[in-house]
Design a protein around this motif. Sequence first.
Motif, PDB file in Angstrom:
ATOM      1  N   ARG A 290       0.867  -1.185   0.000  1.00 49.68           N
ATOM      2  CA  ARG A 290       0.000   0.000   0.000  1.00 49.68           C
ATOM      3  C   ARG A 290       0.903   1.234   0.000  1.00 49.68           C
ATOM      4  O   ARG A 290       1.057   1.918   0.994  1.00 49.68           O
ATOM      5  N   ARG A 291       1.498   1.489  -1.129  1.00 45.43           N
ATOM      6  CA  ARG A 291       2.529   2.525  -1.225  1.00 45.43           C
ATOM      7  C   ARG A 291       1.989   3.918  -0.940  1.00 45.43           C
ATOM      8  O   ARG A 291       2.739   4.809  -0.532  1.00 45.43           O
ATOM      9  N   GLY A 292       0.699   4.124  -1.155  1.00 44.89           N
ATOM     10  CA  GLY A 292       0.121   5.434  -0.896  1.00 44.89           C
ATOM     11  C   GLY A 292       0.294   5.896   0.535  1.00 44.89           C
ATOM     12  O   GLY A 292       0.338   7.102   0.800  1.00 44.89           O
ATOM     13  N   PHE A 293       0.407   4.959   1.479  1.00 47.51           N
ATOM     14  CA  PHE A 293       0.617   5.309   2.877  1.00 47.51           C
ATOM     15  C   PHE A 293       1.880   6.155   3.070  1.00 47.51           C
ATOM     16  O   PHE A 293       1.948   6.988   3.974  1.00 47.51           O
TER      17      PHE A 293
ATOM     18  N   GLU B 156      -1.053   6.228  -6.971  1.00 40.88           N
ATOM     19  CA  GLU B 156      -1.128   5.298  -5.840  1.00 40.88           C
ATOM     20  C   GLU B 156      -1.705   5.980  -4.611  1.00 40.88           C
ATOM     21  O   GLU B 156      -2.488   5.370  -3.857  1.00 40.88           O
ATOM     22  N   ILE B 157      -1.355   7.236  -4.405  1.00 39.74           N
ATOM     23  CA  ILE B 157      -1.883   7.985  -3.266  1.00 39.74           C
ATOM     24  C   ILE B 157      -3.384   8.196  -3.411  1.00 39.74           C
ATOM     25  O   ILE B 157      -4.152   7.970  -2.468  1.00 39.74           O
ATOM     26  N   ASP B 158      -3.816   8.614  -4.595  1.00 42.16           N
ATOM     27  CA  ASP B 158      -5.248   8.845  -4.833  1.00 42.16           C
ATOM     28  C   ASP B 158      -6.052   7.563  -4.652  1.00 42.16           C
ATOM     29  O   ASP B 158      -7.143   7.579  -4.067  1.00 42.16           O
ATOM     30  N   ALA B 159      -5.497   6.453  -5.134  1.00 45.81           N
ATOM     31  CA  ALA B 159      -6.193   5.166  -5.000  1.00 45.81           C
ATOM     32  C   ALA B 159      -6.315   4.772  -3.532  1.00 45.81           C
ATOM     33  O   ALA B 159      -7.354   4.255  -3.099  1.00 45.81           O
ATOM     34  N   GLU B 160      -5.275   5.041  -2.748  1.00 42.29           N
ATOM     35  CA  GLU B 160      -5.309   4.691  -1.330  1.00 42.29           C
ATOM     36  C   GLU B 160      -6.298   5.557  -0.567  1.00 42.29           C
ATOM     37  O   GLU B 160      -6.974   5.086   0.355  1.00 42.29           O
ATOM     38  N   ILE B 161      -6.384   6.823  -0.931  1.00 41.85           N
ATOM     39  CA  ILE B 161      -7.353   7.716  -0.295  1.00 41.85           C
ATOM     40  C   ILE B 161      -8.770   7.182  -0.498  1.00 41.85           C
ATOM     41  O   ILE B 161      -9.571   7.124   0.439  1.00 41.85           O
ATOM     42  N   GLN B 162      -9.067   6.766  -1.715  1.00 38.28           N
ATOM     43  CA  GLN B 162     -10.397   6.238  -2.006  1.00 38.28           C
ATOM     44  C   GLN B 162     -10.634   4.923  -1.283  1.00 38.28           C
ATOM     45  O   GLN B 162     -11.693   4.698  -0.698  1.00 38.28           O
ATOM     46  N   ARG B 163      -9.646   4.062  -1.298  1.00 39.55           N
ATOM     47  CA  ARG B 163      -9.786   2.761  -0.663  1.00 39.55           C
ATOM     48  C   ARG B 163      -9.932   2.898   0.847  1.00 39.55           C
ATOM     49  O   ARG B 163     -10.767   2.250   1.477  1.00 39.55           O
ATOM     50  N   ASN B 164      -9.114   3.758   1.445  1.00 38.36           N
ATOM     51  CA  ASN B 164      -9.103   3.892   2.892  1.00 38.36           C
ATOM     52  C   ASN B 164     -10.402   4.462   3.420  1.00 38.36           C
ATOM     53  O   ASN B 164     -10.960   3.975   4.405  1.00 38.36           O
ATOM     54  N   ALA B 165     -10.907   5.482   2.759  1.00 35.10           N
ATOM     55  CA  ALA B 165     -12.148   6.114   3.220  1.00 35.10           C
ATOM     56  C   ALA B 165     -13.316   5.143   3.137  1.00 35.10           C
ATOM     57  O   ALA B 165     -14.208   5.148   3.983  1.00 35.10           O
TER      58      ALA B 165
END
Length: 274
Positions: free
Chosen positions: A235-238, A248-257
């Motif tokens: 989870r590189r967005g972290f 990767e950051i944008d994808a993690e923001i969506q996934r995390n929320a």
Amino acid sequence: MSKGKEFTMSTFPRGNTDAPLTLFIYATMNGYKAPILCEELGIDYNYVTVDFEKGEQKSPEYLAINPNGRIPALYDADEDIFVAESAAILEYIATKYRDKKSTLLPSPEEDMGRHWEVRQWMLFSATGLAPAMGNAMFFNRIAATKGEVNEYSIQRYTNESRRCLEVLNDQLKKSGGPFLLGKDLTIADINAFTYASTAYWAKVDTSGLDELNSWIKMLMERGSFQKGLEIPFARRGFFGPPFATQEEIDAEIQRNAGQFTVTGGSAAADGEKN
């Protein structure tokens, strides 16, 4: 190639094998710690992905392993015992495999001072850094995105996280580096790294903390850390720039929320435990 082999909750080895350790983890700051250590030791190990998105940390099968319903947990087939809490798991593994790399956690008989120095910094992360960073992440990244903006909590935990990172930075200066306690990597480095390296995700500014940022970069480039951060998945967005792309950051923001929802007013809604 990683030394880890994936199993499910119902298929992980319960008898003595060449790889007696099974890790019960998810791709989180606490979940990455034990895989990093196993990779550093070069030992074969098993792992079970406890899927938060399916609520598996609250399943009867997992609650039988850890009644607290949090990850990580560990099973040692050699001893037929379970261990929970990420810091305790790191100490357990380092003790079990001390013959492979005693510098990770020297025994009291080998070096009493060094032993307790490592354990002191283990507890600093468990009781100071991790709770502060975890709450900064929650209020900045989860609650705020759902309209629950608590400015007092955001300021409180962001400031406390920065203070804890300054303590680490000062310790790296004092020790002379390149690791927290000097020339040798210890489990205290692993325990602190997964939260310190995700300051971006907690929205905690690390500017001016030159020793800390150099330490993070060094460990991000270390083979065992690179492999461990892939288990159970990356989870590189972290970690933010320069370790993640904007995509990767944008994808993690969506996934995390979408993954971590506010339930019952708890700030520990993600199934993790320090």
